[in-house]
Structures are given as structure tokens and as C-alpha cells.
Design a protein around this motif. Structure first.
Motif, PDB file in Angstrom:
ATOM      1  N   UNK A 280      29.893  26.597  33.760  1.00 53.51           N
ATOM      2  CA  UNK A 280      30.760  25.909  32.793  1.00 53.51           C
ATOM      3  C   UNK A 280      30.069  25.835  31.430  1.00 53.51           C
ATOM      4  N   UNK A 281      30.770  25.271  30.459  1.00 53.87           N
ATOM      5  CA  UNK A 281      30.241  25.185  29.087  1.00 53.87           C
ATOM      6  C   UNK A 281      29.766  23.787  28.729  1.00 53.87           C
ATOM      7  N   UNK A 282      30.349  22.787  29.382  1.00 56.05           N
ATOM      8  CA  UNK A 282      29.930  21.412  29.068  1.00 56.05           C
ATOM      9  C   UNK A 282      30.133  20.543  30.302  1.00 56.05           C
ATOM     10  N   UNK A 283      29.387  19.435  30.316  1.00 54.12           N
ATOM     11  CA  UNK A 283      29.377  18.542  31.468  1.00 54.12           C
ATOM     12  C   UNK A 283      29.230  17.108  30.950  1.00 54.12           C
ATOM     13  N   UNK A 284      29.844  16.173  31.661  1.00 56.61           N
ATOM     14  CA  UNK A 284      29.663  14.751  31.329  1.00 56.61           C
ATOM     15  C   UNK A 284      29.222  14.034  32.591  1.00 56.61           C
ATOM     16  N   UNK A 285      28.270  13.129  32.441  1.00 61.50           N
ATOM     17  CA  UNK A 285      27.897  12.312  33.598  1.00 61.50           C
ATOM     18  C   UNK A 285      27.448  10.929  33.127  1.00 61.50           C
ATOM     19  N   UNK A 286      27.217  10.076  34.127  1.00 64.51           N
ATOM     20  CA  UNK A 286      26.702   8.737  33.863  1.00 64.51           C
ATOM     21  C   UNK A 286      25.353   8.584  34.539  1.00 64.51           C
ATOM     22  N   UNK A 287      24.382   8.093  33.780  1.00 66.33           N
ATOM     23  CA  UNK A 287      23.126   7.686  34.419  1.00 66.33           C
ATOM     24  C   UNK A 287      23.269   6.261  34.955  1.00 66.33           C
ATOM     25  N   UNK A 288      24.203   5.486  34.364  1.00 74.57           N
ATOM     26  CA  UNK A 288      24.367   4.105  34.866  1.00 74.57           C
ATOM     27  C   UNK A 288      25.156   4.073  36.173  1.00 74.57           C
ATOM     28  N   UNK A 289      25.563   5.219  36.665  1.00 69.92           N
ATOM     29  CA  UNK A 289      26.163   5.251  38.000  1.00 69.92           C
ATOM     30  C   UNK A 289      25.052   5.622  38.990  1.00 69.92           C
ATOM     31  N   UNK A 290      24.977   6.904  39.356  1.00 75.13           N
ATOM     32  CA  UNK A 290      24.106   7.218  40.500  1.00 75.13           C
ATOM     33  C   UNK A 290      22.608   7.224  40.200  1.00 75.13           C
TER      34      UNK A 290
END
Ligand code: PLP
Length: 456
Positions: A280-290
Motif C-alpha cells: 500500500x501507499x499509506x497506513x494509519x494506526x494508533x499507539x494508544x491502542x495496542x
């Protein structure tokens, strides 16, 4: 004298915070009614004159602490929000005391470097392409917004349009393709970018909420395809690799909303779920989750960092933005902000690659155990438990909601309700470092006791 007072205040805060954290295991997860009644003490006219600092802190603790939900504890399963590990709370305190404004490398080199290291480690642990850039933002909503701003820049530039300079009025037509079960915040991000919450092509999903890749329309012209790693209800993953194979040869940009599911990449038993997502070209995630760092901490990643910088970078005469080094504010919507990447650095430094893998796989094992417990007791688990999400039905809507209300009132653990593909269910999300096998058994016992009592 002033130093002494501030030391006493900070030590008092630490003492109160430690006592709070240590109470989370034993106290009811939901606050008792008396504690909630007491929060009306916060509602008062703006004081004309000041109050002693110690009194301000004491009021917050005495009224606020008992009224808070034990989300930092081991048995909050209401949302996929993780907890916060002791080391990340500790480093967060220290970094708050530093009070650094992480805008420019030249001005705050230590925090800027820590964030760069944290980003590089994230790219590594999540298996993203080397050279991927990114920025630390408040959460996955803004991470989606940020990554999609980079996507918007690239697809318009490829079509000969400067969207940052000229906006959207008169721009070439841009197609945005999303899953029918994309997270609501993705639509919000599209709306904030002027791409429209509703001006999207929705791809149908299968019985687990996965986008059906074969239903993808032909790609003709500027296109952004938004995929999802981790359905908020089922935990299921869109077939991201297949979608990349299908649309990327025609020039579409593929984005992955992996608010919690991207962490599957860090755990060998779950990594197959994100197969191909590195294309893919871009990704979003949360560090405040897992990753279990304190709020607020989302991360936007973009394969080609210059696409993100084109969307986000600004300069002004009073700023030092011509550094040779990476300027954090070139990659985020904010100018001023805290060094939230420091918490990520601390989490990864303390857990290491193996610790993160173990955290993710342990939560998934807990989910499997919950599912088995409900199935063995004769209740319906609605989803294939592939990750950390379990959907349980206790029969019709009214009964399921009664059981959930009673579970929340009981206080042993906390789960919420959802409606997924037309069925009301209790949603169990496991993503806290603090949850042990014992917590799972204790919670399961309480939930089954209540369900058996309320279900005919
Ligand atoms: C798939 C997905 N995307 C986006 C979000 C929004 O994340 P945040 O609340 O951190 O903004 C969530 C939250 O649970 C999510 O699960």
C-alpha cells in the motif's frame, strides 16, 4: 521555597497517581453511582481568585479518580483502546515535565531525534517498506486524515493539479473507494479533506465485514482506495494484498486504516492477516491502542515521505524549517504539539520486538478463550475470532442489551453493545497489556453467571 513547594506538589501527584493505578485491579470497572453523583462538584462558576495548587490537585483526585472508568485496569473490554504500560506512563510524566514543543529539529533536537527513532522502529516492527515516513498525531482519526492528505496531494499532482495551492474547486474528478464497513472516522476524515463523506464508492463486504476485492470497479483516473486492517466489530481484515494487486497497476493510491489491526503485523501468528499490506501507499494506526501508550498517540505513515511533506509542511520567517534534519512539523497537521513519539520510543525500547509480538498474540489468545467459554456455555459467537474481537449474542436485542447492562453494573469487567450486520451483540475487545488469564476467567465467570440468570 518555591522549589520545595513544587517538589511537594509533584510528589503528591505521583503518590495519588500511583495509588489510583494500583486500585484499578480491585475496584469496579465502571464507577459507582455515588462517585458519578459527586462530579457535580466540578460545576461551579469560574473562581474570581486563585486556589492553592495542592487543593486543585486534591479536588481532581478526590472527585475525579473515583468517578473515572478503570480503563487503565485489566478488565476493561469495551473498546479497542489498550491500557498504558507503567514505563510509558513514567516516561510520559518525565516528558511532560520537559514540556518540549516538538516543532523544529534545530530547537528540540533530542525529542525530534527520539521521534525519528520511534518512527523507524515502528516501520520495522510493523513490516512497512523501509524509507516510509510519517508523523505522530492525536489518534487514528487524524492519522487517516493526515495520510489521506498525502494521498490527495499525490493523485492530484499526477493529474496535473496543485490541490494545496488551488483547492478542490475546479479540480479533476477524484474517485474514493471505501468498504461498506469502513470505520466512521474514515468518512469524517474524507469530509474534512473536502473529498466528501458520501461522495464515495462503497464496496460490499462478506459475512465477516471484509471488502470483496472482486467487486472493485475498474480504475480510470485519479483514485484513492481505502482499505481496513481490523474491522471494529469482528477484527476481520480486508484482502489488502489482493486489492493492491488489482488497483495499483492503474495508478490508484491504496490507504490502510489499521488503527488497531496493523499491529497484527508485529506478531508472527497473526501476521498472515495483513499479507500484502506493505504494497500500500499509506497506513494509519494508533499507539494508544495496542502498543499501550497513554493518550493521545496515533501515527500516520506514508511510503514516500515527500508526499506527506507536500501536504503538511509550512514555513515562516520566525521558524527554523531549513534544517538538514527531519523537522517533525513537516509531517503533521499541527505546528505546536507534545512529543508523543517519546511514549512510543519508551514502549518499544522496553518491550522490544519480541515483547510487542507477545503482547499482541497474548490478547488474541485471550479472545479465543472468551469465544470458547461462550460457545461451550451455549451462547452464539457471531464472528470468526481471528484477532482480539469477540461478538456475543444472548438472543434477541432486548435480552442481549439487558445482559450487557447488568455486566456493566456488576463491575467485574466492562463490555459494550454493538449492532453488527443487523444483529445486536456484546463486543469484547482485548488489547490491554494488563489483562491476564486470570482476568479472562474471572470476567468470563461473571458474564456467564449474569447471562445464565437473565436468559431463559
Ligand atoms: C478501524 C478504526 N479506524 C479509526 C479509529 C479511530 O481511532 P481514534 O479514536 O484513535 O481516532 C478506530 C477506533 O477504534 C478504528 O478502530
Amino acid at each position: 521555597m518555591e522549589n520545595e513547594r513544587s517538589r511537594a506538589l509533584l510528589e503528591d501527584a505521583a503518590r495519588r497517581a500511583i495509588a489510583y493505578r494500583q486500585s484499578c485491579d480491585a475496584r469496579p470497572v465502571a464507577p459507582p453511582a455515588e462517585a458519578l453523583d459527586a462530579i457535580s462538584r466540578f460545576v461551579e462558576p469560574l473562581p474570581e481568585n486563585g486556589t492553592a495548587d495542592e487543593e486543585v490537585l486534591a479536588l481532581l483526585d478526590e472527585v475525579g479518580s473515583p468517578a473515572s472508568v478503570a480503563m487503565a485496569g485489566p478488565r476493561f473490554f469495551g473498546f479497542v483502546i489498550g491500557g498504558s504500560t507503567p514505563v510509558t506512563v513514567a516516561t510520559n510524566w518525565l516528558a511532560t515535565a520537559w514540556d518540549q514543543n516538538v516543532v523544529m529539529h534545530e530547537v528540540t533536537p533530542a525529542t525530534a531525534l527520539l521521534e525519528q527513532v520511534a518512527l523507524d522502529w515502528l516501520v520495522d516492527v510493523l513490516g512497512l517498506p523501509s524509507g516510509t515516513g510519517g508523523g505522530f498525531v492525536t489518534g487514528a482519526t487524524v492519522a487517516n486524515f493526515t495520510a489521506l492528505a498525502a494521498a490527495r496531494h499525490r493523485v492530484f499532482e499526477d493529474a496535473g493539479w496543485d490541490v494545496e495551492a488551488d483547492g478542490l474547486i475546479g479540480a479533476p474528478v477524484l474517485k474514493v473507494i471505501v468498504s461498506e464497513e469502513a470505520h466512521p472516522t474514515l468518512f469524517k476524515s474524507l469530509g474534512m479533506l473536502g473529498l466528501g463523506r458520501e461522495r464515495v464508492v462503497r464496496i460490499p463486504v462478506d459475512g465477516q465485514g471484509r471488502m470483496i476485492a472482486a467487486q472493485m470497479p475498474p480504475i480510470d483516473g485519479p483514485t484513492i482506495v481505502c482499505t481496513q486492517a481490523g474491522n471494529i466489530n469482528t477484527g476481520a481484515f480486508d484482502p489488502i494484498g489482493d486489492i493492491c494487486d488489482a488497483v495499483k497497476p492503474s495508478g490508484a493510491w491504496v490507504h490502510v486504516d489499521g488503527a488497531f489491526g496493523l499491529w497484527a503485523a508485529a506478531s508472527p501468528p497473526q501476521a498472515h492477516l495483513v499479507a500484502g499490506m506493505q504494497n500500500a501507499d499509506s497506513w494509519a494506526t494508533d499507539a494508544h491502542k495496542w502498543l499501550n501508550v497513554p493518550y493521545d498517540c496515533g501515527v500516520a505513515f506514508v511510503r514516500n515521505p515527500s508526499d506527506l511533506a507536500s501536504a503538511m509542511a509550512i514555513t515562516a520567517d520566525y521558524l527554523v524549517t531549513d534544517s538538514e534534519q527531519r523537522n517533525p512539523s513537516d509531517y503533521t497537521p499541527e505546528l505546536s504539539r507534545r512529543g508523543r513519539g517519546i511514549d512510543v520510543w519508551a514502549a518499544l525500547r522496553s518491550m522490544g520486538r519480541s515483547g510487542v509480538a507477545e503482547l499482541v498474540s497474548r490478547c488474541c489468545r485471550h479472545a479465543t478463550r472468551f469465544a470458547a467459554g461462550f460457545t461451550d456455555a451455549g451462547f452464539d459467537v457471531l464472528n470468526e475470532v481471528v484477532l482480539n474481537q469477540v461478538l456475543v449474542s444472548f438472543g434477541d436485542e432486548v435480552t442481549t442489551r439487558r445482559v450487557i447492562d447488568e455486566i456493566q453494573r456488576d463491575g467485574t469487567c466492562w463490555c459494550g453493545a454493538t449492532v453488527w450486520q443487523g444483529k445486536t451483540a456484546m463486543r469484547i475487545s482485548i488489547s490491554s497489556w494488563a489483562t491476564t488469564e486470570n482476568d479472562v476467567e474471572t470476567s468470563l465467570d461473571a458474564m456467564l453467571r449474569i447471562a445464565r440468570r437473565l436468559v431463559d
